[in-house]
Design an enzyme around this catalytic site. Sequence first.
Site, mmCIF file in Angstrom:
data_model
loop_
_atom_site.group_PDB
_atom_site.id
_atom_site.type_symbol
_atom_site.label_atom_id
_atom_site.label_comp_id
_atom_site.label_asym_id
_atom_site.label_seq_id
_atom_site.Cartn_x
_atom_site.Cartn_y
_atom_site.Cartn_z
ATOM 1 C CB SER A 12 4.494 10.379 4.165
ATOM 2 O OG SER A 12 4.903 10.076 5.471
ATOM 3 C CG ASN A 13 8.219 6.906 6.662
ATOM 4 O OD1 ASN A 13 9.359 7.338 6.744
ATOM 5 N ND2 ASN A 13 7.294 7.147 7.586
ATOM 6 N NE ARG A 60 -2.225 -9.935 16.792
ATOM 7 C CZ ARG A 60 -2.604 -8.688 16.484
ATOM 8 N NH1 ARG A 60 -2.154 -8.129 15.389
ATOM 9 N NH2 ARG A 60 -3.415 -8.019 17.261
ATOM 10 C CB ILE A 87 0.448 -6.392 17.186
ATOM 11 C CG1 ILE A 87 0.023 -5.114 17.885
ATOM 12 C CG2 ILE A 87 1.364 -7.288 18.010
ATOM 13 C CD1 ILE A 87 0.725 -4.760 19.139
ATOM 14 C CG HIS A 104 8.857 3.524 17.255
ATOM 15 N ND1 HIS A 104 7.557 3.088 17.360
ATOM 16 C CD2 HIS A 104 9.111 4.233 18.386
ATOM 17 C CE1 HIS A 104 7.044 3.511 18.506
ATOM 18 N NE2 HIS A 104 7.969 4.199 19.142
ATOM 19 C CG LEU A 139 5.367 -2.989 19.979
ATOM 20 C CD1 LEU A 139 4.947 -3.392 18.579
ATOM 21 C CD2 LEU A 139 4.178 -2.465 20.767
ATOM 22 C CD GLU A 169 8.637 8.836 11.080
ATOM 23 O OE1 GLU A 169 8.122 8.041 10.287
ATOM 24 O OE2 GLU A 169 8.011 9.332 12.042
HETATM 25 C C1 GRF Z 1 5.187 7.153 10.769
HETATM 26 O O1 GRF Z 1 5.242 8.142 11.758
HETATM 27 C C2 GRF Z 1 5.935 5.934 11.227
HETATM 28 O O2 GRF Z 1 7.023 6.227 12.040
HETATM 29 C C3 GRF Z 1 4.902 5.203 12.015
HETATM 30 O O3 GRF Z 1 3.697 5.406 11.317
HETATM 31 C C4 GRF Z 1 3.779 6.613 10.570
HETATM 32 C C5 GRF Z 1 3.495 6.260 9.151
HETATM 33 O O4 GRF Z 1 3.382 7.352 8.308
HETATM 34 N N1 GRF Z 1 5.286 3.812 12.169
HETATM 35 P P1 GRF Z 1 3.351 7.162 6.724
HETATM 36 O O5 GRF Z 1 2.200 6.232 6.392
HETATM 37 O O6 GRF Z 1 4.667 6.617 6.279
HETATM 38 O O7 GRF Z 1 3.091 8.541 6.215
#
Ligand code: GRF
Length: 212
Positions: A12-13, A60, A87, A104, A139, A169
């Site tokens: 979604s971001n 990793r 990570i 975050h 982190l 966000e």
């Molecule tokens: C968001 O809440 C972001 O802050 C966190 O993971 C989530 C990712 O959501 N790091 P999306 O995949 O962007 O919907």
Amino acid sequence: MKLVVLISGRGSNLKAILDARLPVEIAAVISNRPDAGGLDLARAQGIPALALDHKQYTQREDFDNALIEVIDRYQPELVVLAGYLRILSDSFVMHYAGRLMNIHPSLLPSFPGLDTHARALAAGVKIHGCTVHFVTPTLDHGPIVLQAAVAVRADDTPVTLAARVLAAEHCIYPKAIAWFAERRLLVQSDGRVNLRDDSGSEQTLFISGSPS
Ligand code: GRF
């Protein structure tokens, strides 16, 4: 400016970044999970979308080195972590020092790590929110670019609070990326980030209240 976006899930971001129509080129979207919904979002817009499955690697460092190789094919000036739930090794972070951004879901330095909304409610905070920051080896700890505050309601659950924070966000991440692309972000030697304004002076970043 070229960007590569790393995701792990629904994206979604990523969608908010795409919808913002920023004057940047999203050269590729890469997921560590082949089933990440965000890959389809990218493909629908003709953006190269690839999966590099971390389960194929036992170490990793090996996975991160392979990821660096894929990312660097696109020569991005900025690597954007948008719900990338792995990570990162120190060597990965150092490779992209100063050009690796994360969002975050808390007002850092409060609540680094997982389950931020439940932990915020358990702590009884009245203000929660989200943070865009540059990534450093510690982190959820790097220089803070931009934050949005969200008021906590008495009847909030982790789910309802998460929904309002997620909306915030989606407001601040495209804005922070735009500022980076405009070369307006100045990271000071003490780790504070200032914004170069149009007249060339500097101002500290702060957003008060939910921008929903
Ligand atoms: C968001 O809440 C972001 O802050 C966190 O993971 C989530 C990712 O959501 N790091 P999306 O995949 O962007 O919907």
